[in-house]
Design an enzyme around this catalytic site. Structure first.
Site, PDB file in Angstrom:
ATOM      1  N   ASP A  16       0.827  -1.214   0.000  1.00  0.00           N
ATOM      2  CA  ASP A  16       0.000   0.000   0.000  1.00  0.00           C
ATOM      3  C   ASP A  16       0.864   1.267   0.000  1.00  0.00           C
ATOM      4  OD1 ASP A  16      -2.359   1.395  -0.034  1.00  0.00           O
ATOM      5  OD2 ASP A  16      -2.725   1.248   2.119  1.00  0.00           O
ATOM      6  N   ASN A  18       1.275   3.497  -2.869  1.00  0.00           N
ATOM      7  CA  ASN A  18       1.786   3.984  -4.163  1.00  0.00           C
ATOM      8  C   ASN A  18       1.251   5.378  -4.474  1.00  0.00           C
ATOM      9  OD1 ASN A  18       2.890   1.462  -4.426  1.00  0.00           O
ATOM     10  ND2 ASN A  18       1.488   0.758  -6.022  1.00  0.00           N
ATOM     11  N   TRP A  21       2.809   8.031  -2.238  1.00  0.00           N
ATOM     12  CA  TRP A  21       4.222   8.221  -2.637  1.00  0.00           C
ATOM     13  C   TRP A  21       4.280   9.192  -3.808  1.00  0.00           C
ATOM     14  CZ3 TRP A  21       7.032   7.635  -7.086  1.00  0.00           C
ATOM     15  CH2 TRP A  21       8.426   7.583  -6.969  1.00  0.00           C
ATOM     16  N   SER A  62     -10.787  -6.628  -5.007  1.00  0.00           N
ATOM     17  CA  SER A  62     -12.067  -6.615  -5.729  1.00  0.00           C
ATOM     18  C   SER A  62     -12.726  -5.240  -5.600  1.00  0.00           C
ATOM     19  CB  SER A  62     -12.992  -7.734  -5.232  1.00  0.00           C
ATOM     20  OG  SER A  62     -12.798  -8.033  -3.877  1.00  0.00           O
ATOM     21  N   ASN A  64     -10.984  -2.393  -5.650  1.00  0.00           N
ATOM     22  CA  ASN A  64     -10.200  -1.406  -6.404  1.00  0.00           C
ATOM     23  C   ASN A  64     -10.805  -1.070  -7.779  1.00  0.00           C
ATOM     24  OD1 ASN A  64      -7.013  -2.602  -5.080  1.00  0.00           O
ATOM     25  ND2 ASN A  64      -8.219  -0.829  -4.415  1.00  0.00           N
ATOM     26  N   ARG A 184       1.944  -4.895   6.156  1.00  0.00           N
ATOM     27  CA  ARG A 184       1.214  -3.860   5.427  1.00  0.00           C
ATOM     28  C   ARG A 184       2.019  -2.573   5.496  1.00  0.00           C
ATOM     29  NH1 ARG A 184      -4.992  -2.573   4.276  1.00  0.00           N
ATOM     30  NH2 ARG A 184      -4.656  -0.629   3.152  1.00  0.00           N
ATOM     31  N   ARG A 190      -5.056  -2.276   8.778  1.00  0.00           N
ATOM     32  CA  ARG A 190      -6.265  -3.050   8.504  1.00  0.00           C
ATOM     33  C   ARG A 190      -5.967  -4.108   7.451  1.00  0.00           C
ATOM     34  NH1 ARG A 190      -8.090   2.433   6.857  1.00  0.00           N
ATOM     35  NH2 ARG A 190      -7.448   2.718   4.694  1.00  0.00           N
TER      36      ARG A 190
HETATM   37  C1  IPE Z   1      -5.513  -2.795  -0.374  1.00  0.00           C
HETATM   38  O1  IPE Z   1      -5.169  -1.458  -0.432  1.00  0.00           O
HETATM   39  C2  IPE Z   1      -5.384  -3.415  -1.733  1.00  0.00           C
HETATM   40  C3  IPE Z   1      -4.051  -3.432  -2.317  1.00  0.00           C
HETATM   41  C4  IPE Z   1      -2.936  -3.045  -1.766  1.00  0.00           C
HETATM   42  C5  IPE Z   1      -3.999  -3.968  -3.639  1.00  0.00           C
HETATM   43  P1  IPE Z   1      -6.258  -0.295  -0.540  1.00  0.00           P
HETATM   44  O2  IPE Z   1      -5.485   0.961  -0.599  1.00  0.00           O
HETATM   45  O3  IPE Z   1      -7.191  -0.576  -1.646  1.00  0.00           O
HETATM   46  O4  IPE Z   1      -7.025  -0.449   0.846  1.00  0.00           O
HETATM   47  P2  IPE Z   1      -7.893   0.620   1.652  1.00  0.00           P
HETATM   48  O5  IPE Z   1      -8.859   1.206   0.678  1.00  0.00           O
HETATM   49  O6  IPE Z   1      -6.939   1.644   2.180  1.00  0.00           O
HETATM   50  O7  IPE Z   1      -8.523  -0.160   2.760  1.00  0.00           O
HETATM   51  C1  IPE Z   2      -1.570   0.322  -3.384  1.00  0.00           C
HETATM   52  O1  IPE Z   2      -1.365   1.680  -3.353  1.00  0.00           O
HETATM   53  C2  IPE Z   2      -1.769  -0.200  -4.790  1.00  0.00           C
HETATM   54  C3  IPE Z   2      -3.146  -0.582  -5.121  1.00  0.00           C
HETATM   55  C4  IPE Z   2      -4.167  -0.555  -4.332  1.00  0.00           C
HETATM   56  C5  IPE Z   2      -3.378  -1.010  -6.479  1.00  0.00           C
HETATM   57  P1  IPE Z   2      -2.572   2.718  -3.312  1.00  0.00           P
HETATM   58  O2  IPE Z   2      -2.904   3.081  -4.722  1.00  0.00           O
HETATM   59  O3  IPE Z   2      -3.680   2.207  -2.503  1.00  0.00           O
HETATM   60  O4  IPE Z   2      -1.859   3.938  -2.605  1.00  0.00           O
HETATM   61  P2  IPE Z   2      -2.538   4.965  -1.578  1.00  0.00           P
HETATM   62  O5  IPE Z   2      -3.137   4.167  -0.486  1.00  0.00           O
HETATM   63  O6  IPE Z   2      -3.557   5.737  -2.343  1.00  0.00           O
HETATM   64  O7  IPE Z   2      -1.391   5.796  -1.119  1.00  0.00           O
HETATM   65 MG    MG Z   3      -4.140   2.399  -0.518  1.00  0.00          MG
END
Ligand code: IPE
Ligand code: IPE
Ligand code: MG
Length: 246
Positions: A16, A18, A21, A62, A64, A184, A190
């Site tokens: 998590d 990206n 960042w 699922s 996303n 995580r 979570r």
């Molecule tokens: C969980 O991250 C899914 C992945 C890392 C692929 P999310 O960024 O989607 O989770 P939430 O929304 O913060 O719970």
């Molecule tokens: C995790 O990074 C990658 C995926 C869920 C695909 P995020 O895209 O959730 O990054 P944040 O949480 O918005 O920083």
């Molecule tokens: Mg995220």
């Protein structure tokens, strides 16, 4: 610090951060995802070198799909290009690649690539790499239940033989053991619908570091943390000590 026994055999990671960042650098979220792929490559190698045998990475949940269309399509393109780029190297390095999740929602091109990648690495046994894509822990349990009910209805399984062990056989991670360590990144504490059944007795490690910044040293910190944990599986410490000295 870590002796061989204290190296987790199976690590599950929610990669998590990206997006944050990228935001920190005034870049588009897709740039964060691209950087995240580099981190993924690094961590697969570092985990293998550390003696880890199984890595399960949460790449796309699922839920996303509900992100902006542009981001979802950038992620899909990244899956395709990463598979193209990495698959030969994974194959040569003895990695068995498996996608867990509902693949049917991906476009045809990606489904073909996933199937090919799984096929050409299927006989590899040195390192198991599970990519959780369009994965949800609740989906996993419902999907397992459906297949189990079907086997009961069609008399391949007796209802009285259904227990945790038989149920486990229907989950997407079977026949692999449950994760020993869950990591995580990016500060959230979570599960976000990751391996909810399989994490029942997993040690949990959280770090504020964003996934693109998670490197070998960061992995080592997680391994060091794991090495300090005393896993008890419901027993008392005295019982565990007795077992060790037996
Ligand atoms: C969980 O991250 C899914 C992945 C890392 C692929 P999310 O960024 O989607 O989770 P939430 O929304 O913060 O719970
Ligand atoms: C995790 O990074 C990658 C995926 C869920 C695909 P995020 O895209 O959730 O990054 P944040 O949480 O918005 O920083
Ligand atoms: Mg995220």
């Amino acid at each position: 610090m870590s002796n061989k026994e204290s190296i987790p055999k199976h690590i599950a990671i929610v990669m998590d951060g990206n997006g944050r960042w990228a935001k920190q650098r005034l870049l588009p979220r897709s740039a964060g995802h691209r950087e995240g792929v580099k981190s993924t490559r690094r961590i697969i190698e570092a985990a293998g070198n550390a003696g880890v045998k199984i890595l399960t990475l949460f790449a796309f949940s699922s839920e996303n799909w509900n992100r902006p269309k542009k981001e979802v399509s950038a992620l899909m393109n990244l899956f395709v290009s990463s598979l193209d780029q990495e698959i030969q190297k994974l194959r040569e390095n003895g990695v068995c690649l498996k996608f867990i999740g509902d693949k049917s929602r991906f476009n045809d091109e990606l489904q073909v690539k996933i199937n090919e990648a799984e096929k050409i690495t299927a006989s590899n046994q040195d390192f198991m790499l599970n990519i959780a894509a369009n994965y949800g822990g609740r989906w996993d349990i419902v999907n397992a239940s459906k297949n189990l009910f079907r086997d009961v209805l069609e008399s391949r399984l007796n209802i009285d033989d259904v227990n945790e062990k038989t149920f486990n056989k229907y989950l997407s991670t079977f026949p692999l053991e449950e994760p020993d360590l869950f990591i995580r990144t990016a500060g959230e504490q979570r599960i976000s619908n990751f391996l909810i059944w399989q994490l029942a007795y997993t040690e949990l490690y959280f770090t504020d570091v964003y996934w693109p910044d998670f490197d070998e040293q960061q992995l080592q910190l997680a391994l060091d943390y794991y090495a300090t944990r005393k896993r008890k599986f419901g027993l008392t410490q005295e019982q565990i000590d007795k077992e060790i000295n037996a």
